[in-house]
Design an enzyme around this catalytic site. Structure first.
Site, PDB file in Angstrom:
ATOM      1  N   GLY A  22     -12.862  20.289 -19.737  1.00 42.88           N
ATOM      2  CA  GLY A  22     -11.915  20.066 -18.642  1.00 42.88           C
ATOM      3  C   GLY A  22     -10.602  20.767 -18.894  1.00 42.88           C
ATOM      4  O   GLY A  22      -9.660  20.695 -18.095  1.00 42.88           O
ATOM      5  N   THR A  23     -10.526  21.490 -20.025  1.00 50.10           N
ATOM      6  CA  THR A  23      -9.250  22.056 -20.445  1.00 50.10           C
ATOM      7  C   THR A  23      -9.044  23.483 -19.966  1.00 50.10           C
ATOM      8  O   THR A  23      -7.927  23.985 -20.004  1.00 50.10           O
ATOM      9  CB  THR A  23      -9.190  22.067 -21.984  1.00 50.10           C
ATOM     10  N   GLN A  28      -2.317  20.988 -19.974  1.00 45.83           N
ATOM     11  CA  GLN A  28      -2.649  20.257 -21.199  1.00 45.83           C
ATOM     12  C   GLN A  28      -1.456  19.442 -21.685  1.00 45.83           C
ATOM     13  O   GLN A  28      -1.592  18.295 -22.084  1.00 45.83           O
ATOM     14  CB  GLN A  28      -3.099  21.224 -22.299  1.00 45.83           C
ATOM     15  N   ASN A  38      -3.279  30.953 -20.913  1.00 49.95           N
ATOM     16  CA  ASN A  38      -3.244  30.706 -19.478  1.00 49.95           C
ATOM     17  C   ASN A  38      -2.127  29.699 -19.213  1.00 49.95           C
ATOM     18  O   ASN A  38      -2.226  28.532 -19.589  1.00 49.95           O
ATOM     19  CB  ASN A  38      -4.604  30.157 -19.006  1.00 49.95           C
ATOM     20  N   GLU A  85      -3.675  19.127 -28.215  1.00 53.62           N
ATOM     21  CA  GLU A  85      -3.256  17.855 -28.794  1.00 53.62           C
ATOM     22  C   GLU A  85      -1.759  17.695 -29.018  1.00 53.62           C
ATOM     23  O   GLU A  85      -1.227  16.593 -28.975  1.00 53.62           O
ATOM     24  CB  GLU A  85      -3.986  17.654 -30.134  1.00 53.62           C
ATOM     25  N   LYS A 100      -1.097  28.163 -16.653  1.00 50.74           N
ATOM     26  CA  LYS A 100      -1.398  27.020 -15.797  1.00 50.74           C
ATOM     27  C   LYS A 100      -2.151  25.937 -16.570  1.00 50.74           C
ATOM     28  O   LYS A 100      -1.767  24.768 -16.566  1.00 50.74           O
ATOM     29  CB  LYS A 100      -2.244  27.505 -14.614  1.00 50.74           C
ATOM     30  N   PHE A 154     -11.577  13.293 -25.000  1.00 51.39           N
ATOM     31  CA  PHE A 154     -10.424  12.929 -25.842  1.00 51.39           C
ATOM     32  C   PHE A 154     -10.836  12.636 -27.276  1.00 51.39           C
ATOM     33  O   PHE A 154     -10.140  11.914 -27.994  1.00 51.39           O
ATOM     34  CB  PHE A 154      -9.655  11.740 -25.253  1.00 51.39           C
ATOM     35  N   ILE A 176       0.508  31.871 -25.321  1.00 51.39           N
ATOM     36  CA  ILE A 176      -0.138  31.108 -24.262  1.00 51.39           C
ATOM     37  C   ILE A 176      -1.202  32.004 -23.644  1.00 51.39           C
ATOM     38  O   ILE A 176      -0.931  33.162 -23.311  1.00 51.39           O
ATOM     39  CB  ILE A 176       0.909  30.692 -23.207  1.00 51.39           C
TER      40      ILE A 176
END
Lengths: 740, 329
Positions: free
Chosen positions: A470-471, A637, A630, A705, A632, A243, A628
């Protein structure tokens, strides 16, 4: 500009390709590495907020089992500071080195470091180190204390903006509000602790670091130890999120690496949860004054946004809360300004949507207040001030679909059914409130290198020294390779998070996607060109043909005359292992457009006045971030950002005792983040999916974000609709709503 | 974590014998002790492991009471059929506490022995009379919003007792069975936890080396209904800002018997006896509940940041009494 990439795989909903590794526990995080002969370090942390160290008593600790060495300001190697430059890719937020001197600038600062044979022995000995301080009687623990007695604030000139005549236009406006908002210190709290596992061989450093930026981390460590960058390698293939707290190197990594070199063994240091509130950055508290002038038709006539945040006593960090204010709405007379003032805290740093998250809480709350004053629907008020031009840059937005976000969000939410009267919507014991706010975030793109190989075994390989925090970066890199080659995702190996790979961006600012994918695409095309050159050469499948006449599609080279050969056969025929491509792609094009992302949150809260219970029950967010990649991972996010926004609105605040300056809730029980039970019954994320090809060939602007921005304001506006209370200080706590 | 001597006991008597004075601790689920040892707030020299002692049974006694072994986990107790059926307030209180994984580890005896969550107790350096008698109470004049009390406080300590389970037990009425060097004895549940007074370091009525073996719940009040309501900022995994465990028996619309206990607002699991008395014989109406709620907080002392707990605690009482007396569909 290269061709637009419009393959089916782009925008598909794909599970993370690294999911199975994580599920099976095979993904190795920084503290999972237990190297041969490794020692463990544990910090001794300052228990005063400000002062000097008089004496460190090691007599007991040194006798403890397994202790190898204990470092402190009188026993630590001389190191160099790093210049801290984003352009030079060696930025840090805390420039002071650990153990540089005997001064204490904040509580939880490293004052000693015990190295022992086990973690438990290191910790036990650290507890036995006795430190005597001369503590300053009046440390500065909060923004209000800093404003009372912290001296002159420092103006942050570079982040300010002014156009027209904001002050005089405000004074002569028909309708005016002048309101001040306060946001607290917040702490990132990624699940994975900050951790460093350092080892040296022949004067070269290898560092496993929980890092959102291995290139920056490598460069900083090289500067600090006075080494050529090639002699440092930083690895961060997986991190348990960051983060923003893991963007830059913090003192623990330097301490671990120095200790390792001194004791001649690998050293692992994990920052305890309590000190992840003190010595690895935080979002600083802000106070923001907003003045809005508007005419009777709801047109903005003036807007000022003046903000101040605390920084540490040694470094300046500006929370640029006005970064969205300067261009989100149409207003000729506008000013944003930022200032900082010192406090006895560690240095602040970027936390997901820095500037914008607290800034849009203020702006979008103020817009709601002005709409109320004008007796306008808050959505209509925003629409009345819509602009397609970034007035701060005097450039058009490259792609803006904010109106569509407003309309689609409102429709899905049922905004038209809102009874604008406060407290008018009820359900049993509960009063329902509906609020909305706009979201906004800058789209950025950096330089990037990448390498792609098409391999004879039918797989492809891609690497880049960016990170997957992790994104879903691993997955979208594979999608990018697949979009050009037609090779399926399960045959594409992606390696990220190692500074020895081609230079890639920090995973921050929502720019990893827009930065990395064009480089991957370019490297893929370059690999195809290499393949073609082999194919047309002697003994090649298309010997004698012209490279330009060959096309690559679905894993095959074709000549347009009906001949088609699988690339594996092209390579196999020549006994070649692979065809490689490298790429260097530049940052965003300058001067023609302002690149920004947009969106809108619609929020329902339920307030039960009989038991003073407030819950967010429903959220609809419509997000305009270009293409976009992906569906999913993108929706994930935004959903995660909504959860974080709920935390910002209702729970999160890092608190310090105003007398001692010591942290009071630096643990996971008392620093409240939303838990599963706090998640709304329904969260709808609408991804508008309009490619922004002016920005890059994928048309993607990044999505990490924007979902946080505006969320706290949408909640606060809903709370006002339910209760009539205008809460201008976060978090919104039940006692603020209880009083009559 | 500092080193300590570890001994696993194979019988209650062996556990008591192994526990050698103030520097010893029993460990069951470890959810309080190990946390505090890791952050260096508790520094036992000897830890006696009572896991495995034959204290895992929940037994219905002939006189209608329920005898709960000290090692029964919070999860097992919350879902025990007799508890679910006859002591709803206890089941609900247990399930409102902590998280599933903590409840799986936490035991009945250990929950009774929970330590306070006051940040000044846990930071190891601030003035705290519990941690360092005579050093003062940094919570007074400091941050005292969430885990600080308005009832039963003293100038020496204002920390709340954090347990939900104990609030339900205080409402139900119970005996704590203990075994020590001098044999077995029972302590009334309401006498078990001590007010801080001038010696907040003394938190309970156990003598040195005594081990809790059972908690025996009073027989349920005939024809009563009970419930537990916990109010807090987030929906789960937070200690109560205010909670209310109530047991009510009505005849027609008249309250025949009532128990009210409070959490999150008192320095011990708080039984509001005067409020109960004020309810008995009154009609089960919002007005009666509000009056009782007011009485429950008579004499409450608000501190800098927790004055809201007084109206919040009153709301908890009113709403839980409303639920417990509502007509059932």
């Amino acid at each position: 500009m290269t061709d637009k990439i419009q393959a089916k795989i782009i925008g598909a909903s794909k599970p993370r390709i690294d999911g199975p590794q994580k599920l099976r526990g095979e993904a190795m995080y920084a503290a999972d590495h237990h190297l041969p002969n490794m020692a463990y370090a544990y910090g001794v942390f300052s228990t005063v907020a400000s002062g000097t160290i008089d004496h460190i008593d090691l007599s007991k600790a040194k006798q403890m089992p397994g202790v190898i060495d204990i470092f402190h300001h009188d026993h630590f190697p001389d190191l160099y500071r790093t210049p801290s430059s984003f352009a030079q890719e060696n930025k840090v937020d805390e420039t002071r080195l650990p153990f540089e001197d005997g001064k204490v600038y904040y509580p939880g600062q490293f004052v000693a470091l015990v190295v022992a044979d086990t973690f438990a022995n290191a910790r036990a000995a650290a507890y036995a180190v006795k430190v005597d301080y001369s503590a300053d009687a009046e440390p500065i623990a909060t923004l209000s204390q800093a404003l009372e007695r912290g001296g002159e604030p420092k103006t942050a000139k570079s982040s300010g903006h002014s156009r027209g005549n904001p002050d005089s236009a405000y004074e002569s406006s028909t309708n005016r509000i002048d309101v001040t908002y306060v946001t607290p210190m917040e702490t990132h709290n990624p699940m994975e602790m900050h951790a460093s596992t350092a080892s040296w061989e022949n004067g070269d450093l290898v560092l496993y670091e929980a890092s959102q930026g291995v290139i920056f981390a490598r460069n900083v460590m090289a500067k600090v130890f006075g080494l050529a960058p090639e002699r440092v390698e930083v690895r961060s293939p997986f991190i348990g999120s960051g983060f923003g707290s893991k963007l830059w190197i913090w003192p623990h990594a330097i301490a671990a690496a120095a200790a390792s070199r001194e004791v001649g063994r690998p050293v692992q240091l994990v920052v305890p949860r309590q000190q992840m509130f003190t010595t690895t950055g935080h979002r600083p508290p802000t106070q923001q004054q907003i003045r809005i002038g508007a005419d009777d038709n709801g047109k903005l006539t003036a807007l000022t946004h003046d903000s101040i945040n605390t920084t540490s006593m040694v470094d300046t960090y500006v929370e640029s809360t006005g970064s969205c204010t300067k261009s989100l709405y149409d207003c000729e007379n506008l000013r944003v300004s930022h200032a900082t003032i010192g406090a006895n805290h560690g240095t602040p740093t970027s936390m997901r949507a820095p500037g914008a998250a607290p800034g849009l809480f203020a702006l979008e709350s103020a817009m709601d207040e002005m709409a109320e004053k004008l007796n306008m629907d808050p959505l209509e008020f925003r629409k009345a001030n819509y602009t397609e031009r970034d007035q701060s840059m005097d450039l058009p937005f490259s792609s803006i679909h904010l109106m569509e976000a407003f309309d689609k969000g409102a429709e899905k939410f049922g905004w038209a059914k809102r009874d604008h009267a406060v407290g008018s919507m009820r359900d049993g014991d509960e009063i329902i409130g509906w609020g909305m706010a706009a979201c906004n975030w800058e789209a950025l793109k950096m330089n990037c290198d990448a390498r792609v190989s098409l391999r004879a075994d039918g797989t492809a390989y891609a690497s880049c020294a960016t990170q997957d925090i992790g994104t879903g970066t691993y997955t979208i890199v594979a999608q990018a390779v697949s979009s050009i080659t037609g090779i399926p995702l399960d045959k594409i190996e992606v390696e990220l998070g190692d500074s020895s790979y081609p230079s890639g961006p920090v995973s921050g600012g929502s720019w990893a996607t827009a930065t990395t994918l064009p480089a991957i695409a370019e490297a893929t095309r370059s690999a195809i060109e290499a393949l073609k050159s082999y194919a047309i050469g002697d003994g090649g499948a298309f010997a004698g043909a012209k490279a330009d006449d060959l096309s690559f599609d679905d894993g095959k080279l074709s000549d347009g005359d009906g001949k088609s050969v699988a690339y594996t056969d092209v390579l196999g025929q020549l006994k070649l292992a692979n065809a490689d491509g490298e790429a260097h792609t530049p940052g965003a094009p300058q001067g023609e457009y302002s690149f920004r992302s947009f969106g809108a949150h619609f929020v329902e809260v339920r307030w039960d006045p009989g038991i003073s219970r407030l819950r967010v029950s429903r959220v609809v967010s419509a997000i305009d971030v270009g293409q976009i990649i992906n569906e999913k991972t993108s929706a994930n996010q935004v959903e995660g950002a909504i959860a974080m926004g709920i935390g910002m609105a209702l729970f999160e605040a890092t608190e310090y005792d105003e007398r001692s300056g010591l942290p009071v809730n630096n643990n996971y029980a008392e620093y409240l983040v939303p838990v599963h039970a706090d998640q709304p019954d329904s969260v709808d994320v609408i991804l508008l999916d309009h490619p922004d090809y002016a920005f890059n060939e994928f048309g993607a602007r990044g999505i990490g974000e924007i979902g946080v921005t505006g969320m706290a304001a949408a909640v606060a506006n809903a709370v006002h609709h339910a209760t009539g209370k205008r809460i201008r200080e976060l978090p919104i706590r039940l006692e603020q709503l209880m009083s009559a | 974590m500092r080193n300590f001597e570890y001994q696993k006991a194979d019988s209650v008597n062996a556990a008591v014998t192994a526990h050698a004075g103030q520097a010893s601790s029993f460990v069951a689920g470890g959810t309080t002790l190990l946390d505090l040892v890791k952050i260096d707030i508790m520094q036992p020299e000897r830890v006696v492991d009572v896991n495995g002692l034959p204290l895992y049974d929940v037994e219905a006694l002939d006189d209608g009471r329920l005898k709960i072994g000290a090692m029964v986990s919070n999860t097992d107790l919350a879902y025990h059929p007799t508890v679910v059926e006859k002591y709803a307030v206890l089941s609900e209180a247990l399930l409102s506490g902590a998280s599933t994984s903590l409840r799986n580890k936490a035991t009945t005896g250990g929950n009774v022995m929970q330590r306070v969550r006051c940040p000044y107790f846990r930071d190891g350096v601030s003035a705290c009379n519990k941690r360092e008698p005579g050093s003062g109470c940094a919570a007074i004049g400091g941050h005292n919003r969430s885990v600080h009390a308005v009832l039963g406080t003293s100038e020496q300590c204002i920390a709340t007792h954090p347990s939900d389970m104990c609030v339900a037990m205080a409402a139900i009425g119970a005996k704590v069975l203990v075994t020590g060097p001098n044999g077995e004895r029972e302590i009334d549940f309401l006498d078990f936890h001590l007010l801080p007074g001038d010696s907040p370091e003394k938190e309970h009525a156990l003598d040195v080396d005594e081990l809790i073996t059972h908690v025996v719940l009073d027989a349920p009040i005939e024809g009563s209904r009970s419930t537990y309501l916990k109010l807090r900022d987030r929906a789960s995994y937070q200690f109560a800002l205010a909670s209310s465990g109530v047991i009510v028996a009505t005849e027609g619309n008249t309250i025949r018997d009532a128990r009210i206990a409070l959490g999150g607002v008192g320095t011990k699991p708080w039984r509001a006896r005067e409020a109960e008395q004020a309810l008995i014989g009154e009609p089960a109406t919002e007005q009666s509940f509000k009056k009782a709620a007011e009485i429950a907080f008579k004499g409450a002392t608000p501190y800098e940041h927790n004055a809201f707990k007084i109206p919040l605690g009153q709301q908890a009482i009113v709403r839980s009494l409303t639920h417990a007396t509502a007509a059932r569909a």
